[in-house]
Write a protein that holds these residues in place. Sequence first.
Motif, short mmCIF file in Angstrom:
data_model
loop_
_atom_site.label_atom_id
_atom_site.label_comp_id
_atom_site.label_asym_id
_atom_site.label_seq_id
_atom_site.Cartn_x
_atom_site.Cartn_y
_atom_site.Cartn_z
N ALA A 127 0.60 -0.78 0.25
CA ALA A 127 0.02 -0.02 -0.56
C ALA A 127 1.30 1.34 -0.39
O ALA A 127 -0.12 2.36 -0.50
N THR A 128 1.46 1.02 0.64
CA THR A 128 2.55 3.11 1.17
C THR A 128 3.76 2.80 -0.25
O THR A 128 3.29 3.68 -0.89
N GLN A 129 3.82 1.53 -0.75
CA GLN A 129 4.48 1.88 -2.70
C GLN A 129 3.19 2.26 -3.29
O GLN A 129 3.76 2.68 -4.35
N LEU A 130 1.71 1.46 -3.43
CA LEU A 130 1.51 1.99 -4.37
C LEU A 130 0.53 3.29 -4.51
O LEU A 130 0.56 3.91 -5.03
N LEU A 131 0.90 3.80 -3.12
CA LEU A 131 0.46 5.22 -2.79
C LEU A 131 0.92 6.57 -3.30
O LEU A 131 0.95 7.77 -3.60
N ALA A 132 2.31 5.70 -3.58
CA ALA A 132 3.88 7.13 -3.69
C ALA A 132 3.96 7.37 -5.24
O ALA A 132 3.42 8.36 -5.97
N LEU A 133 3.40 5.66 -6.05
CA LEU A 133 3.49 5.84 -7.00
C LEU A 133 2.46 6.20 -7.94
O LEU A 133 2.64 7.39 -8.46
N LEU A 134 1.62 6.15 -7.31
CA LEU A 134 0.73 6.92 -7.57
C LEU A 134 0.54 8.57 -7.34
O LEU A 134 0.15 9.03 -8.18
N ASP A 135 1.16 8.36 -6.83
CA ASP A 135 1.62 10.63 -6.19
C ASP A 135 2.02 10.69 -7.59
O ASP A 135 2.32 11.66 -7.91
N LYS A 136 3.35 10.09 -7.62
CA LYS A 136 3.93 10.73 -8.68
C LYS A 136 3.33 10.25 -10.24
O LYS A 136 3.52 10.56 -10.74
N VAL A 137 2.49 9.39 -10.97
CA VAL A 137 1.95 9.44 -11.71
C VAL A 137 0.78 10.93 -11.72
O VAL A 137 0.98 11.18 -13.04
#
Length: 327
Positions: A252-262
């Motif tokens: 979840a942490t990684q997914l949200l970080a990538l979502l921010d970048k996208v």
Amino acid sequence: MTSCPVVDGRPLDPEVVRPLGYGVYQIDTLFQRAHFDAAYLIVDDGHAAFIDTGTGLAVPRLLAALDALGLRRDQVDWVIPTHVHLDHAGGVGPLMQHLPRARALVHPRGAPHMIDPSVLYMGALAVYGQAEMDRSYGTLVPVPAERVVESEDGQQVPLGQRVLTLIDSPGHARHHHCIWDPVSRGWFTGDAFGLSYRELDIDGQPWVMPTTTPVQFDPAAMRQTIARLMASQPECMYLTHYGRCAPVPPMATQLLALLDKVEALGLRLKKAPDRHAALCQGLSQIYRASLLATGSTLPANEIDHLLAMDIELNAQGMGVWLDKLPD
């Protein structure tokens, strides 16, 4: 030679149906390639439910899974697509023709498209073209209206001795729901919790990325859905693309970080010339950098090859999202 797993004295071919524990089985639909698109079968006290089906071309494999487990067609109570994109729900109609007692449990925004899939087909045709539709999706089959049940947020669905719970889960699509299994303490997430391919695992740990494919990507809604899924403190996630994934908190942490970048990438390129190409390039760079930071040793060209279709479709979806934003 590795022996096949045995369930109730019956050896199972893991290439047909893979037991995941707690009465949950994974079926590789072979959409696009192996280990890309999963359907799931939950079995409890003589009752069964399919969650996602793949395309209509996957139906023989789904029926073979029932046969492998010694289940009659009339033991299937439910067919539950997480949403009506064709790699998740294209097989619902033809599968239901073989299941005399089953009902299709569909998000209310998606239910009309199961009863009359013509608009769904034409929308996919516009994205993929006729040749790809014929090769990968096959023919869509309507589900009789009397066999379609519209889901409700928080709906509880008995299945044998367990009770599944469905929640509305927008972000990837507005016609998306996720299914909670209290026995395995896992969510069947469709595309609401991103994509994770086993070829990209790092030391056995899953790498997960958000999917922004056309046409209803909504990053704010996606964050809310992820938070709601995490509130149950799940022990695993059952992703359609692909498989049972754990542990969940670092995902979840990684997914949200990538979502921010996208999201930031899209906003930066909203007015860019040749925006689609720039989005594809930017997404590739984000995915590569994330994998490198988490210890992946895959070459950049192999990462791009594995994610080529996702990069293209994610860029298309971001373009639709950006066009809806106010100037």
